[in-house]
Design an enzyme around this catalytic site. Structure first.
Site, PDB file in Angstrom:
ATOM      1  N   GLU A   1       0.737  -1.260  -0.173  1.00  0.00           N
ATOM      2  CA  GLU A   1      -0.083   0.281  -0.314  1.00  0.00           C
ATOM      3  C   GLU A   1       0.677   1.203  -0.122  1.00  0.00           C
ATOM      4  O   GLU A   1       2.150   1.322   0.214  1.00  0.00           O
ATOM      5  CB  GLU A   1      -0.894   0.062   1.256  1.00  0.00           C
ATOM      6  CG  GLU A   1      -0.157  -0.160   2.469  1.00  0.00           C
ATOM      7  CD  GLU A   1      -0.901   0.863   3.646  1.00  0.00           C
ATOM      8  OE1 GLU A   1      -1.076   1.831   3.383  1.00  0.00           O
ATOM      9  OE2 GLU A   1      -0.823   0.214   4.634  1.00  0.00           O
TER      10      GLU A   1
ATOM     11  N   ALA B   1     -12.796   1.462   7.082  1.00  0.00           N
ATOM     12  CA  ALA B   1     -13.480   0.632   6.168  1.00  0.00           C
ATOM     13  C   ALA B   1     -12.416  -0.649   5.743  1.00  0.00           C
ATOM     14  O   ALA B   1     -12.681  -1.449   4.929  1.00  0.00           O
ATOM     15  CB  ALA B   1     -13.701   1.491   5.023  1.00  0.00           C
TER      16      ALA B   1
ATOM     17  N   LYS C   1      -3.511  -1.202  14.626  1.00  0.00           N
ATOM     18  CA  LYS C   1      -2.724  -0.363  15.386  1.00  0.00           C
ATOM     19  C   LYS C   1      -3.388   0.076  16.560  1.00  0.00           C
ATOM     20  O   LYS C   1      -4.419  -0.026  17.022  1.00  0.00           O
ATOM     21  CB  LYS C   1      -2.951   1.149  14.599  1.00  0.00           C
ATOM     22  CG  LYS C   1      -2.146   1.138  13.082  1.00  0.00           C
ATOM     23  CD  LYS C   1      -2.172   2.395  12.614  1.00  0.00           C
ATOM     24  CE  LYS C   1      -3.298   2.485  11.696  1.00  0.00           C
ATOM     25  NZ  LYS C   1      -3.212   1.622  10.283  1.00  0.00           N
TER      26      LYS C   1
HETATM   27  N1  PSU Z   1       0.063   0.381   8.853  1.00  0.00           N
HETATM   28  C1  PSU Z   1       1.127   1.278   9.243  1.00  0.00           C
HETATM   29  N2  PSU Z   1       0.820   2.963   9.121  1.00  0.00           N
HETATM   30  C2  PSU Z   1      -0.410   3.323   8.235  1.00  0.00           C
HETATM   31  C3  PSU Z   1      -1.169   2.336   7.986  1.00  0.00           C
HETATM   32  C4  PSU Z   1      -0.965   0.851   8.247  1.00  0.00           C
HETATM   33  O1  PSU Z   1       1.859   1.248   9.788  1.00  0.00           O
HETATM   34  O2  PSU Z   1      -0.605   4.534   8.086  1.00  0.00           O
HETATM   35  C5  PSU Z   1      -2.457   2.794   6.946  1.00  0.00           C
HETATM   36  C6  PSU Z   1      -3.197   1.773   6.170  1.00  0.00           C
HETATM   37  O3  PSU Z   1      -3.050   2.361   4.978  1.00  0.00           O
HETATM   38  C7  PSU Z   1      -4.518   1.627   6.776  1.00  0.00           C
HETATM   39  C8  PSU Z   1      -4.956   3.056   7.185  1.00  0.00           C
HETATM   40  O4  PSU Z   1      -5.474   0.891   5.798  1.00  0.00           O
HETATM   41  O5  PSU Z   1      -3.783   3.600   7.921  1.00  0.00           O
HETATM   42  C9  PSU Z   1      -6.089   3.004   7.970  1.00  0.00           C
HETATM   43  O6  PSU Z   1      -6.627   4.206   8.051  1.00  0.00           O
HETATM   44  P1  PSU Z   1      -8.163   4.382   8.705  1.00  0.00           P
HETATM   45  O7  PSU Z   1      -7.907   4.131  10.051  1.00  0.00           O
HETATM   46  O8  PSU Z   1      -8.488   5.810   8.284  1.00  0.00           O
HETATM   47  O9  PSU Z   1      -8.923   3.656   7.961  1.00  0.00           O
END
Ligand code: PSU
Ligand code: MN
Length: 309
Positions: free
Chosen positions: A29, A146, A164
């Site tokens: 990603e 999502a 996370k």
């Molecule tokens: N893993 C990491 N750092 C990140 C992400 C994942 O170590 O920044 C990103 C991924 O792209 C994941 C997103 O899909 O954070 C989630 O964002 P949100 O909570 O807005 O869905």
């Protein structure tokens, strides 16, 4: 391949050849690069992830959107363009892909956005750092990534170090259960805690090696349309100090509350406050874990390719 003609998706030659030859391919990603990690570490981490996938015997396919073209297998130059602050690339979840294409925007893909593209071109495996999930206070805010619903409808194996640690981990595991997404520990029966190796939550399933992980996912696809989360903990000697993690978390959550940030900005703000509070220590842990996940994903993709051959 004619399949990709008249579509907004450009698959680079190396990835296309690997796919048609049945070699292992790992989707990577770009949100983590563009919105998750500070420069210049971000580009370095992207390069290390690609190298780790190659060292594992698979081909990396870093995914993003440039000028409305979905690129599968961004070159370093293209990734640099996407990450350049002047391009102001959007953060693209699955719902946003068509809009970015239709309006010819630039965008970095989240896990949800990346697996939607991966599945479309026939890539079965992706790697990230930490999956998105249910935010703390979601009972009021309704903030749930999502990534969860995308995984529930996309047959891709995602390697992550859990979700996370800024999230409500217990609630996220409950949602994954409801959505029918299996969570499988890699050589552990504890759910990893992103910056920490163990979140304190136990898992129902674990695999002991790469071959078992590949076999489990191939079999899973016979019975389910969902993806699978392969949970790979950060090495014990690389995790963030427990007390520092607690304090940084408190500070980051307080910051989000006081600034009233919401929506897709919440996760990037929490991560950057962690980086500030820990004087960069969290960034190094993030680097270690995502590179290790890319390496494991490369091995699983290679094993799936051999199992099919
Ligand atoms: N893993 C990491 N750092 C990140 C992400 C994942 O170590 O920044 C990103 C991924 O792209 C994941 C997103 O899909 O954070 C989630 O964002 P949100 O909570 O807005 O869905
Ligand atoms: Mn959100």
């Amino acid at each position: 391949m004619t399949y990709f003609q008249n579509s907004a998706v450009d698959v680079n030659d190396e990835v296309r050849d690997a796919l048609s030859d049945g070699h292992g391919v790992v989707a990577l990603e770009t949100t983590i690069v563009v919105h998750g990690l500070p420069a210049p570490v971000n580009m370095d981490v992207a390069r290390q992830c690609e190298a780790a996938v190659r060292a594992s015997g698979s081909v990396p396919a870093t995914i993003g959107v440039l000028g409305g073209r979905v690129v599968v297998g961004l070159t370093t130059g293209e990734l640099e363009q996407l990450a350049s602050p002047s391009r102001d690339a959007a953060k693209l979840s699955a719902r946003d892909l068509g809009l970015a294409v239709g309006t010819k925007r630039d965008g970095a893909t989240t896990v949800a956005g990346t697996i939607a593209v991966a599945r479309r071109v026939g890539i079965d495996v992706m790697a990230t750092g930490g999956l998105g999930g249910v935010h703390r206070g979601a009972a009021q805010s309704y903030d749930e990534s999502a990534d969860l619903t995308a995984l529930s409808r996309t047959q891709v194996l995602v390697v992550a170090s859990g979700v996370k640690s800024i999230l409500d981990v217990g609630a996220t595991l409950e949602r994954l259960d409801t959505l029918g997404v299996p969570v499988v520990g890699f050589q552990t029966s504890q759910f990893p805690g992103f910056y920490r190796s163990d979140s304190g939550f136990a898992l129902d399933w674990s695999v002991t090696n790469v071959r078992e992980a590949a076999a489990a996912f191939l079999a899973h696809r016979e019975f389910s349309f969902t993806g699978l989360l392969l949970a790979n903990p950060v090495a014990l000697d690389r995790q963030l100090d427990a007390a520092l993690h607690e304090r940084a978390l408190e500070s980051a959550l307080a910051m989000v509350r006081s600034t009233g940030v919401s929506g897709k900005d919440v996760t990037p703000v929490l991560l950057s406050e962690f980086a500030r509070y820990t004087a960069g220590a969290s960034v190094e842990v993030n680097r270690d874990l995502v590179v290790a996940n890319a390496e494991l994903a490369g091995k699983v993709a290679a094993a799936m390719s051999s199992a099919r051959a």
